[in-house]
Design an enzyme around this catalytic site. Structure first.
Site, mmCIF file in Angstrom:
data_model
loop_
_atom_site.group_PDB
_atom_site.id
_atom_site.type_symbol
_atom_site.label_atom_id
_atom_site.label_comp_id
_atom_site.label_asym_id
_atom_site.label_seq_id
_atom_site.Cartn_x
_atom_site.Cartn_y
_atom_site.Cartn_z
ATOM 1 N N ASN A 121 0.801 -1.228 0.000
ATOM 2 C CA ASN A 121 0.000 0.000 0.000
ATOM 3 C C ASN A 121 0.834 1.279 0.000
ATOM 4 O OD1 ASN A 121 -2.586 1.624 0.832
ATOM 5 N ND2 ASN A 121 -1.043 2.105 2.376
ATOM 6 N N LYS A 167 2.476 4.254 -11.373
ATOM 7 C CA LYS A 167 1.228 3.566 -11.008
ATOM 8 C C LYS A 167 0.781 2.645 -12.155
ATOM 9 C CE LYS A 167 0.535 4.801 -6.738
ATOM 10 N NZ LYS A 167 0.407 3.812 -5.650
ATOM 11 N N TYR A 184 4.225 9.872 -11.007
ATOM 12 C CA TYR A 184 3.135 9.123 -10.355
ATOM 13 C C TYR A 184 2.355 8.320 -11.393
ATOM 14 C CZ TYR A 184 -0.616 8.166 -6.972
ATOM 15 O OH TYR A 184 -1.515 7.547 -6.133
HETATM 16 N N1 LIG Z 1 -5.103 9.607 -1.352
HETATM 17 C C1 LIG Z 1 -5.440 9.426 -2.618
HETATM 18 O O1 LIG Z 1 -6.145 10.244 -3.215
HETATM 19 C C2 LIG Z 1 -5.004 8.163 -3.341
HETATM 20 C C3 LIG Z 1 -5.668 7.825 -4.524
HETATM 21 C C4 LIG Z 1 -5.277 6.686 -5.211
HETATM 22 C C5 LIG Z 1 -4.274 5.886 -4.712
HETATM 23 N N2 LIG Z 1 -3.637 6.249 -3.553
HETATM 24 C C6 LIG Z 1 -2.562 5.370 -3.093
HETATM 25 O O2 LIG Z 1 -2.886 4.863 -1.815
HETATM 26 C C7 LIG Z 1 -1.693 4.500 -1.121
HETATM 27 C C8 LIG Z 1 -1.754 5.071 0.273
HETATM 28 O O3 LIG Z 1 -1.756 6.488 0.186
HETATM 29 P P1 LIG Z 1 -2.552 7.445 1.178
HETATM 30 O O4 LIG Z 1 -3.415 8.304 0.363
HETATM 31 O O5 LIG Z 1 -3.130 6.660 2.291
HETATM 32 O O6 LIG Z 1 -1.337 8.354 1.621
HETATM 33 P P2 LIG Z 1 -0.773 8.779 3.048
HETATM 34 O O7 LIG Z 1 0.260 9.773 2.725
HETATM 35 O O8 LIG Z 1 -1.873 9.116 3.991
HETATM 36 O O9 LIG Z 1 -0.111 7.419 3.570
HETATM 37 C C9 LIG Z 1 0.998 6.859 2.972
HETATM 38 C C10 LIG Z 1 1.859 6.263 4.065
HETATM 39 O O10 LIG Z 1 2.941 5.573 3.429
HETATM 40 C C11 LIG Z 1 4.097 5.819 4.176
HETATM 41 N N3 LIG Z 1 5.265 5.585 3.333
HETATM 42 C C12 LIG Z 1 5.763 6.368 2.337
HETATM 43 N N4 LIG Z 1 6.834 5.788 1.785
HETATM 44 C C13 LIG Z 1 7.028 4.618 2.436
HETATM 45 C C14 LIG Z 1 7.978 3.584 2.320
HETATM 46 N N5 LIG Z 1 8.971 3.643 1.432
HETATM 47 N N6 LIG Z 1 7.875 2.523 3.154
HETATM 48 C C15 LIG Z 1 6.905 2.460 4.100
HETATM 49 N N7 LIG Z 1 5.972 3.423 4.252
HETATM 50 C C16 LIG Z 1 6.041 4.490 3.436
HETATM 51 C C17 LIG Z 1 3.974 7.253 4.663
HETATM 52 O O11 LIG Z 1 4.783 7.512 5.807
HETATM 53 C C18 LIG Z 1 2.474 7.329 4.986
HETATM 54 O O12 LIG Z 1 2.177 7.018 6.337
HETATM 55 C C19 LIG Z 1 -0.536 5.030 -1.972
HETATM 56 O O13 LIG Z 1 0.027 3.960 -2.714
HETATM 57 C C20 LIG Z 1 -1.215 6.020 -2.892
HETATM 58 O O14 LIG Z 1 -0.511 6.193 -4.102
HETATM 59 C C21 LIG Z 1 -3.982 7.354 -2.856
#
Ligand SMILES: NC(=O)c1ccc[n+]([C@@H]2O[C@H](COP(=O)([O-])OP(=O)(O)OC[C@H]3O[C@@H](n4cnc5c(N)ncnc54)[C@H](O)[C@@H]3O)[C@@H](O)[C@H]2O)c1
Length: 257
Positions: free
Chosen positions: A81, A152, A148
Site C-alpha cells: 500500500n 502507477k 506518479y
Molecule cells: N489519497 C489518494 O487520493 C489516493 C488515490 C489513489 C491511490 N492512492 C494510493 O494509496 C496509497 C496510500 O496512500 P494514502 O493516500 O493513504 O497516503 P498517506 O500519505 O496518507 O499514507 C501513505 C503512508 O505511506 C508511508 N510511506 C511512504 N513511503 C514509504 C515507504 N517507502 N515505506 C513504508 N511506508 C512508506 C507514509 O509515511 C504514509 O504514512 C498510496 O500507494 C497512494 O498512491 C492514494
C-alpha cells in the site's frame, strides 16, 4: 478461502495513516493478526497499538522477513500500500531524477521485491493474497505528475502479471484503483488534486469497504469510484478522444495558475 477471517496473518505497508491504516483496522476488526509497516515508526506504532497489531517500521521494500517472523513464520495477505506522489515531468521544469527514482522504488519495486520474497512460500502452500494499492492513475493518468502516472501504470502492470501467472497456483491478487481519497497524500496534491480529485474524494474507510467486497467477490480490479470503469473503457476504445478530454482538464488546470 477468503483469508480475511479470524487468525489470518496480514501485512499492510504504509499503514501509519490514510488508506493503509483503514485497511489494517478492517483486517484487525475481522480477527486478523496485523503487521503495521510505515517509514514513520511513531505512526506505525500508534496504529499497531490501537488495533492490537505489531509495528514493523522501515522501508516497504524490505519488510517481508521481519513481518513473517513477527507473525510466527507465515504471511497470508500482503497489502503493498505504501506509495509516494511526486509532481513534475513537464519540459522547462528541472528533471527530478530523485523523484522519479523514489517513485519507481516505492510505487513499483517495493511490490516486486515483496512478491519475490513471498512467492516461494505461497507456491509451496498453494495459497496467498497480494493486495496492491494502485490508483486510478494506473489505469488512466494524473494531471501534473508524470512520475506518479507512469509508476502507477507499472504497479498495475505488475499486479496483472502476478495474477495471470499464479492464479492457477492459489495466489490471489487485487489491484485497488481509487481516484481521490481524503488522506495526507490528497492534501499534498496541490491545485491538480483540488481540481480532479477532491470533488469526488471518498474516505479511507470506503476504500477498505471496496477491498473487502472485492475479496468476497473474488475480483482482481477493485474500483472504489465505480465511474472509473467507464473512463477506462473510453481510454481503450477511443484513445485520441480520451486524450483530448484529458487535455481540456490540463488546460483548465493551467488556467488556475
Ligand atoms: N489519497 C489518494 O487520493 C489516493 C488515490 C489513489 C491511490 N492512492 C494510493 O494509496 C496509497 C496510500 O496512500 P494514502 O493516500 O493513504 O497516503 P498517506 O500519505 O496518507 O499514507 C501513505 C503512508 O505511506 C508511508 N510511506 C511512504 N513511503 C514509504 C515507504 N517507502 N515505506 C513504508 N511506508 C512508506 C507514509 O509515511 C504514509 O504514512 C498510496 O500507494 C497512494 O498512491 C492514494
Amino acid at each position: 478461502m477468503v483469508q480475511a477471517e479470524q487468525g489470518a496473518k496480514v501485512v499492510v505497508t504504509g499503514a501509519g495513516g490514510g488508506i493503509g491504516a483503514a485497511v489494517a483496522r478492517r483486517f484487525a476488526d475481522r480477527g486478523a493478526q496485523v503487521v503495521v509497516n510505515d517509514l514513520d515508526a511513531g505512526r506505525a506504532k500508534s496504529v499497531a497499538d490501537e488495533i492490537g497489531g505489531v509495528a514493523v517500521p522501515g522501508d516497504a521494500s524490505s519488510v517481508v522477513e521481519e513481518a513473517r517472523e513477527a507473525l510466527g513464520g507465515t504471511i497470508d495477505v500482503y497489502c503493498a500500500n505504501a506509495g509516494v506522489g511526486r509532481d513534475g515531468g513537464r519540459p522547462g521544469e528541472p528533471l527530478d531524477e530523485q523523484g522519479w527514482a523514489l517513485s519507481w522504488d516505492v510505487n513499483v519495486m517495493a511490490h516486486v521485491r515483496a512478491a519475490h520474497a513471498l512467492l516461494p512460500d505461497w507456491l509451496e502452500r498453494g495459497s496467498g493474497r497480494f493486495v496492491s494499492t494502485v490508483s486510478a492513475a494506473g489505469l488512466l493518468t494524473m494531471i501534473g505528475t508524470a512520475p506518479y502516472s507512469v509508476t502507477k501504470h507499472g504497479a498495475y502492470a505488475f499486479a496483472e502479471w502476478l495474477s495471470l501467472t499464479y492464479r492457477h497456483r492459489g495466489v490471489k491478487v487485487h489491484a485497488i484503483c481509487p481516484q481521490g481519497v481524503r488522506t495526507d497524500m490528497l492534501d499534498a496534491s496541490g491545485s491538480a488534486g483540488d481540481l480532479v480529485l477532491r470533488p469526488t474524494a471518498i474516505e479511507p474507510d470506503d476504500v477498505a469497504d471496496a477491498l473487502f467486497r472485492g475479496i468476497e467477490e473474488d475480483r482482481f480490479l477493485i474500483l472504489p469510484h465505480p465511474e472509473v470503469a467507464e473512463y477506462y473503457r473510453a481510454r481503450a476504445a477511443e484513445p485520441d478522444r480520451w486524450l483530448s478530454g484529458m487535455n481540456r482538464i490540463q488546460q483548465q488546470w493551467e488556467a488556475t495558475g
